[in-house]
Design a protein around this motif. Sequence first.
Motif, short mmCIF file in Angstrom:
data_model
loop_
_atom_site.label_atom_id
_atom_site.label_comp_id
_atom_site.label_asym_id
_atom_site.label_seq_id
_atom_site.Cartn_x
_atom_site.Cartn_y
_atom_site.Cartn_z
N VAL A 30 0.85 -1.18 0.00
CA VAL A 30 0.00 0.00 0.00
C VAL A 30 0.89 1.24 0.00
O VAL A 30 1.62 1.48 0.96
CB VAL A 30 -0.94 0.01 1.23
CG1 VAL A 30 -1.78 1.28 1.24
CG2 VAL A 30 -1.84 -1.23 1.22
N LEU A 31 0.83 2.01 -1.09
CA LEU A 31 1.63 3.23 -1.20
C LEU A 31 0.90 4.44 -0.66
O LEU A 31 1.53 5.43 -0.28
CB LEU A 31 2.02 3.47 -2.66
CG LEU A 31 2.80 2.35 -3.36
CD1 LEU A 31 3.22 2.79 -4.75
CD2 LEU A 31 4.01 1.94 -2.54
N ALA A 32 -0.42 4.40 -0.64
CA ALA A 32 -1.22 5.50 -0.08
C ALA A 32 -2.59 4.94 0.27
O ALA A 32 -3.12 4.07 -0.43
CB ALA A 32 -1.36 6.64 -1.08
N SER A 33 -3.17 5.42 1.35
CA SER A 33 -4.50 4.99 1.76
C SER A 33 -5.41 6.21 1.85
O SER A 33 -4.95 7.35 1.84
CB SER A 33 -4.45 4.26 3.10
OG SER A 33 -3.89 5.09 4.10
N GLY A 34 -6.72 5.96 1.92
CA GLY A 34 -7.68 7.05 1.97
C GLY A 34 -7.67 7.89 0.72
O GLY A 34 -7.92 9.10 0.76
N VAL A 35 -7.39 7.27 -0.42
CA VAL A 35 -7.30 8.01 -1.69
C VAL A 35 -8.71 8.34 -2.19
O VAL A 35 -9.51 7.45 -2.46
CB VAL A 35 -6.54 7.19 -2.75
CG1 VAL A 35 -6.52 7.93 -4.08
CG2 VAL A 35 -5.12 6.89 -2.27
N ALA A 36 -9.01 9.62 -2.30
CA ALA A 36 -10.32 10.08 -2.80
C ALA A 36 -10.27 11.60 -2.91
O ALA A 36 -9.64 12.27 -2.09
CB ALA A 36 -11.44 9.66 -1.88
N ASP A 37 -10.93 12.13 -3.94
CA ASP A 37 -11.05 13.59 -4.05
C ASP A 37 -12.00 14.13 -3.00
O ASP A 37 -11.83 15.23 -2.49
CB ASP A 37 -11.54 13.97 -5.44
CG ASP A 37 -10.50 13.68 -6.53
OD1 ASP A 37 -9.33 13.45 -6.17
OD2 ASP A 37 -10.87 13.70 -7.71
N ASN A 38 -13.04 13.37 -2.72
CA ASN A 38 -14.06 13.79 -1.77
C ASN A 38 -14.02 12.83 -0.57
O ASN A 38 -14.34 11.65 -0.71
CB ASN A 38 -15.43 13.74 -2.43
CG ASN A 38 -16.57 14.10 -1.48
OD1 ASN A 38 -16.35 14.35 -0.30
ND2 ASN A 38 -17.79 14.11 -1.99
#
Length: 310
Positions: free
Chosen positions: A165-173
């Motif tokens: 996992v390189l990034a979590s919580g990925v979302a524009d909103n």
Amino acid sequence: MTAPRYAYLGPSGTFTEAALRAMVDPAEIEATPVIDVPAALSAVRGGDADFAVVAIENTVEGGVTATLDTLAEGSPLAILGEVVLAVSFELVARPGTALEDITAVAAHSHGLNQCRRWLAQRLPGAAQIPASSNAAAARELATGDAPFDAALAPPGVGVSLGLEVLASGVADNPHAATRFVKVGRPAAVPSATGADKTTLVVHLPDDRAGALLSMLEQFAARGVNLSRIESRPRSDRPGEYSFSIDALGHIDEPRMAEALVGLKRTNPTVIFLGSYPAATGYPTPVAPGTSEQEFADARSWVQGLRAGRR
């Protein structure tokens, strides 16, 4: 008894599978992953599945057109229930991959669209590759021969496949959510709960100024509030549109039943896709003069007039 069969967008690990698990006990059903939404709904129409769970709307992209269009065409189907899930992603890659190594990232088209600003800021040079589902993109990446370096996956899927996992919580909103519906073949409509939604497809009678207003007045005059209305191009009449509608209320309620009568009188095609409990659970708002008792009192008054009572 055989377990009811459910079709859903696969493979295992998709948000749609999470929605399915939120609706029913997975130990009591036979769940079958399929390649896309039309395949899930076709399985119900063809008798290969008893039900399907499909995404119908999200807070970033709006209506899921594959669902709206497939429900509106073909043999009748019925929406039986809904659930709303919060949606965010993990950026996953094969072990040893750094952000600066990524030249292409894959996800379902809706997933890419829900993360477009994040991707533009963090991976501005990376190509975006559409996949049949977010979980499918992660699985293809884990095989080692995918034409992309990273994927946007539902939380936990990447780790289960041996990815990092390189990034979590990925979302524009950060408040993004998707609404999923359970679909089956038509049957008797369940009783009203007082917190219901009715889904329809309406074709206008002609292409003229005021036609849409006339259709909407059927709801407004009875105090029926619309929570969603979207236009979709008609495949049989290019340049003309049908309307996919969510109305707050149940067909058992007089205000909704009379609105449906009005729609049927004034429009050539009205497709009833079901009345079912709304995921919010909020009681349906009732405008003054549109309660069941007020409709009953008005009908009683008219019957009295016919009988000579004033």
